[in-house]
Design a protein around this motif. Structure first.
Motif, PDB file in Angstrom:
ATOM      1  N   LEU A 137      26.913  -1.114  -9.934  1.00  0.00           N
ATOM      2  CA  LEU A 137      26.522  -0.958  -8.534  1.00  0.00           C
ATOM      3  C   LEU A 137      25.243  -1.716  -8.198  1.00  0.00           C
ATOM      4  N   GLY A 138      24.672  -2.388  -9.193  1.00  0.00           N
ATOM      5  CA  GLY A 138      23.470  -3.186  -8.943  1.00  0.00           C
ATOM      6  C   GLY A 138      22.181  -2.410  -9.059  1.00  0.00           C
ATOM      7  N   GLY A 139      22.174  -1.349  -9.850  1.00  0.00           N
ATOM      8  CA  GLY A 139      20.973  -0.544  -9.998  1.00  0.00           C
ATOM      9  C   GLY A 139      19.900  -1.233 -10.824  1.00  0.00           C
ATOM     10  N   ASN A 140      18.679  -0.718 -10.703  1.00  0.00           N
ATOM     11  CA  ASN A 140      17.562  -1.257 -11.483  1.00  0.00           C
ATOM     12  C   ASN A 140      17.317  -0.380 -12.711  1.00  0.00           C
ATOM     13  N   SER A 141      16.245  -0.657 -13.426  1.00  0.00           N
ATOM     14  CA  SER A 141      15.970   0.083 -14.655  1.00  0.00           C
ATOM     15  C   SER A 141      15.717   1.563 -14.383  1.00  0.00           C
ATOM     16  N   HIS A 142      15.103   1.881 -13.262  1.00  0.00           N
ATOM     17  CA  HIS A 142      14.869   3.278 -12.904  1.00  0.00           C
ATOM     18  C   HIS A 142      16.193   3.994 -12.647  1.00  0.00           C
ATOM     19  N   ASP A 143      17.117   3.303 -12.000  1.00  0.00           N
ATOM     20  CA  ASP A 143      18.437   3.888 -11.757  1.00  0.00           C
ATOM     21  C   ASP A 143      19.171   4.141 -13.068  1.00  0.00           C
ATOM     22  N   PHE A 144      19.009   3.221 -14.038  1.00  0.00           N
ATOM     23  CA  PHE A 144      19.692   3.379 -15.319  1.00  0.00           C
ATOM     24  C   PHE A 144      19.208   4.642 -16.030  1.00  0.00           C
ATOM     25  N   ILE A 145      17.892   4.831 -16.058  1.00  0.00           N
ATOM     26  CA  ILE A 145      17.339   6.007 -16.740  1.00  0.00           C
ATOM     27  C   ILE A 145      17.771   7.286 -16.033  1.00  0.00           C
TER      28      ILE A 145
END
Length: 259
Positions: A137-145
């Motif tokens: 979905l194009g998330g960033n590193s914060h979204d991954f965690i």
């Protein structure tokens, strides 16, 4: 004595155990019926009829005083390794090394053995899967965690509730509520998290894709009753997760917090 030297009653008992292991392991009903029928035919019981739904197995002949058997399935899981092993057994009866008694013990152990993967490993896989969907979905590193924490803890909630053999509907409702609640907390802690990417990432491992696939396979095999029941089950599971998720989001909004 091989599995080709069985009496009629032994054949029916063993065929019922084969079907029971398959159905409790999450096999589609068409596979269960085919396995039971093939095993009975291999032992000369060509007049045995089989009727299978996701919760019951009925088999017997058409004689009023003939042999019959019925089995009620109350709890089902997903164990593809058990399905593969029983499938191999049914196709290789001629070379199967165990006799009737040994095979019955083998199948009874299959019914009671623990799942091939520990609960913590399933929870870890759910967390990793959530990260992968968040990445798509194009998330960033914060979204991954945040997605990893959401998927892992929500699956842990589902596994803990599953030990009590409660209603699957309420188990999924609480799991959906956990997804929403944990995602909200993660996004509150980090302002760089996109809530929709965390929630969707954490939600994807819980969707009933296997139930939906099995319902389509039952439809294509002509098992309309099983296809309808499995489709309804898949829709009910999806609805229950959505209800829990909507509840947590609505509760957060009603407390005056912004989403």
């Amino acid at each position: 004595m091989s599995l080709y030297d069985l009496k009629r009653e032994e054949t029916v008992n063993l065929a019922m155990m084969l079907g029971k292991v398959l159905l409790k392991s999450g096999a589609e009903t068409s596979r269960v019926e085919d396995t039971i029928t093939r095993f009975c035919h291999a032992n000369g019981c060509n007049d045995i009829n089989v009727f299978v739904t996701p919760t019951i197995i009925i088999m017997g002949d058409e004689k009023p005083s003939g042999i019959y058997a019925i089995c009620r399935i109350r709890y089902r899981s997903t164990n593809l390794s058990a399905i593969s092993e029983i499938n191999d057994l049914s196709y290789n009866v001629r070379t199967w090394p165990l006799n009737y008694v040994e095979t019955m013990h083998y199948l009874e152990n299959k019914l009671t053995e623990k799942p091939p993967y520990e609960k913590w490993l399933v929870c870890l896989a759910a967390g990793i899967g959530s990260v992968c969907f968040s990445f798509l979905l194009g998330g960033n590193s914060h979204d991954f965690i945040a997605a990893f924490i959401t998927g892992l803890l929500s699956m842990a909630v589902l596994k803990i509730l599953g030990e009590f053999h409660s209603s699957a509907f309420w188990e999924n409702v609480l799991a959906g509520a956990a997804i929403g609640g944990i995602a909200i907390i993660c996004c509150t802690v980090s302002s760089e998290c996109a809530m929709e990417k965390v929630i969707v990432g954490g939600l994807m491992p819980f969707l009933p894709g296997l139930y939906f696939t099995n319902s389509l396979r039952d439809y294509m095999a002509g098992d309309l009753i099983s296809g309808n029941s499995r489709m309804a089950e898949a829709m009910l599971f999806a609805l229950s997760i959505a209800v829990g998720l909507a509840f947590s989001l609505h509760a957060w909004y009603r407390w005056g917090m912004s989403l």
